[in-house]
Design a protein around this motif. Structure first.
Motif, short mmCIF file in Angstrom:
data_model
loop_
_atom_site.label_atom_id
_atom_site.label_comp_id
_atom_site.label_asym_id
_atom_site.label_seq_id
_atom_site.Cartn_x
_atom_site.Cartn_y
_atom_site.Cartn_z
N SER A 24 0.86 -1.25 -0.09
CA SER A 24 0.06 -0.06 0.08
C SER A 24 0.93 1.35 -0.07
CB SER A 24 -0.95 0.02 1.20
OG SER A 24 -0.16 -0.14 2.38
N ASP A 25 2.08 0.91 0.19
CA ASP A 25 2.97 2.35 0.13
C ASP A 25 3.21 3.01 -1.42
OD1 ASP A 25 5.02 3.92 1.99
OD2 ASP A 25 6.08 3.51 0.49
N PRO A 26 2.86 4.09 -1.58
CA PRO A 26 2.99 4.80 -2.90
C PRO A 26 4.52 4.68 -3.40
CG PRO A 26 2.70 6.55 -1.35
CD PRO A 26 2.67 5.39 -0.41
N TRP A 27 5.45 4.90 -2.75
CA TRP A 27 6.71 4.75 -3.30
C TRP A 27 7.56 3.58 -3.08
CZ3 TRP A 27 11.91 4.96 -1.29
CH2 TRP A 27 12.88 5.37 -2.39
N LYS A 28 7.64 3.04 -4.20
CA LYS A 28 8.67 1.86 -4.21
C LYS A 28 7.94 0.60 -3.44
CE LYS A 28 11.87 3.42 -6.94
NZ LYS A 28 11.91 2.75 -8.33
N PRO A 29 6.66 0.05 -3.50
CA PRO A 29 6.26 -1.05 -2.83
C PRO A 29 6.89 -2.27 -2.95
CG PRO A 29 4.62 -0.47 -4.54
CD PRO A 29 5.57 0.56 -4.43
N HIS A 30 7.02 -3.01 -2.14
CA HIS A 30 8.07 -4.42 -1.88
C HIS A 30 9.49 -4.35 -2.20
CE1 HIS A 30 4.25 -7.19 -2.39
NE2 HIS A 30 4.38 -6.71 -1.03
N HIS A 31 9.87 -3.13 -2.01
CA HIS A 31 11.36 -2.84 -2.04
C HIS A 31 11.97 -2.53 -0.61
CE1 HIS A 31 10.62 -2.16 -6.26
NE2 HIS A 31 11.83 -1.62 -6.58
N TRP A 32 13.14 -3.16 -0.45
CA TRP A 32 13.91 -3.08 0.74
C TRP A 32 14.66 -1.96 1.08
CZ3 TRP A 32 12.84 -7.35 3.99
CH2 TRP A 32 11.88 -8.28 3.58
N ASN A 33 14.82 -1.69 2.24
CA ASN A 33 15.67 -0.64 2.75
C ASN A 33 15.98 -0.61 4.26
OD1 ASN A 33 12.86 -0.03 3.37
ND2 ASN A 33 13.43 2.21 3.56
N PHE A 34 17.00 0.31 4.69
CA PHE A 34 17.00 0.47 6.16
C PHE A 34 15.95 1.41 6.74
CE2 PHE A 34 21.84 0.10 5.23
CZ PHE A 34 21.88 -1.24 5.45
N PRO A 35 15.64 1.00 8.00
CA PRO A 35 14.51 2.03 8.71
C PRO A 35 15.14 3.72 8.32
CG PRO A 35 15.46 0.39 10.12
CD PRO A 35 16.21 0.06 9.08
N GLY A 36 14.40 4.34 8.55
CA GLY A 36 14.46 5.82 8.30
C GLY A 36 13.52 6.54 7.58
N GLY A 37 13.75 7.95 7.43
CA GLY A 37 12.68 8.95 6.85
C GLY A 37 13.05 10.33 7.09
N GLY A 38 12.16 11.16 6.74
CA GLY A 38 12.21 12.51 6.75
C GLY A 38 12.38 13.12 8.41
N VAL A 50 16.17 8.42 15.62
CA VAL A 50 15.64 7.69 16.85
C VAL A 50 14.13 7.48 16.56
CG1 VAL A 50 15.16 7.56 19.25
CG2 VAL A 50 17.30 8.42 18.64
N ARG A 51 13.45 8.52 16.35
CA ARG A 51 12.07 8.54 16.04
C ARG A 51 11.57 7.70 14.84
NH1 ARG A 51 9.50 10.86 12.44
NH2 ARG A 51 10.95 12.19 11.69
N GLU A 52 12.21 7.84 13.52
CA GLU A 52 12.09 6.91 12.52
C GLU A 52 12.32 5.54 12.65
OE1 GLU A 52 10.64 7.34 9.38
OE2 GLU A 52 10.28 9.52 9.75
N LEU A 53 13.47 5.45 13.40
CA LEU A 53 13.67 3.85 13.80
C LEU A 53 12.31 3.10 14.69
CD1 LEU A 53 15.42 1.27 13.71
CD2 LEU A 53 16.40 2.42 15.73
#
Length: 185
Positions: A24-38, A50-53
């Motif tokens: 359901s995620d609009p950007w790169k569904p089923h793609h792998w990554n490390f935890p993180g974000g804005g 800390v918050r994103e993790l």
């Protein structure tokens, strides 16, 4: 400038946490990554990491346990800070935000695919920085968050920590590291 923070979480045997973006995620569904974000304007990069993790995996770490590795600009006006932390156990992972739907603890040798853009390069850089940090510790040198030089990886093979599987066949010549810790952590 848009700021993001990414956290490479390793467990006691050196496996690294990867998350799969949900269908359901609009950007790169089923793609792998490390935890993180804005990172919000009112947050430091460490606070954002800390918050994103926690939001993406349910794993809560103290800011003092996050170690800045490097930062880079994937495009003009966007800075990504990369952190690492090592846990004593492999904790349960939860997906409260719905952005991800699966996780794997993987070796740096065997990261899942497909992955988001630049993930392979970031993972390789993380593995090498962890190697450099471990070598400085084993050699009795004080760790340096703003490393200005890289050295030939073969010099460190004798010091490669057993907990972190050797990730790639990479050789490096001594040269300045671009964009090394160029932010206020």
């Amino acid at each position: 400038m848009k700021r993001s923070a990414v956290v490479a979480v390793t467990g006691p045997t050196g496996l690294v946490l990867t998350l799969r973006r949900s269908t359901s995620d609009p950007w790169k569904p089923h793609h792998w990554n490390f935890p993180g974000g804005g990172v919000a304007k009112h947050e430091s990069l460490t606070e954002g990491a800390v918050r994103e993790l926690y939001e993406e995996s349910g794993i809560l770490v103290q800011p003092r346990n996050l170690h800045p590795l490097f930062s880079f600009c994937p495009r003009k006006g966007h800075q990504v800070a990369v952190f690492a932390t090592t846990l004593n156990t492999y904790p349960a992972v939860s997906f409260a935000d719905g952005e991800h739907d699966d996780f794997k603890w993987s070796s740096f040798n065997n990261l899942p695919s497909p992955s988001i853009p630049l993930f392979d390069k970031v993972a390789r850089a993380v593995a090498l920085r962890l190697l450099d940090t471990q070598s400085n510790i084993e050699d009795g040198k004080q760790g340096d968050q703003t490393m200005s030089h890289h050295y030939n990886t073969s010099e460190y093979m004798a010091h490669w920590p057993l907990a972190i599987p050797y990730p790639y066949e990479i050789t490096r010549s001594r040269r300045p590291v671009p964009n090394a810790s160029s932010v206020n952590w």
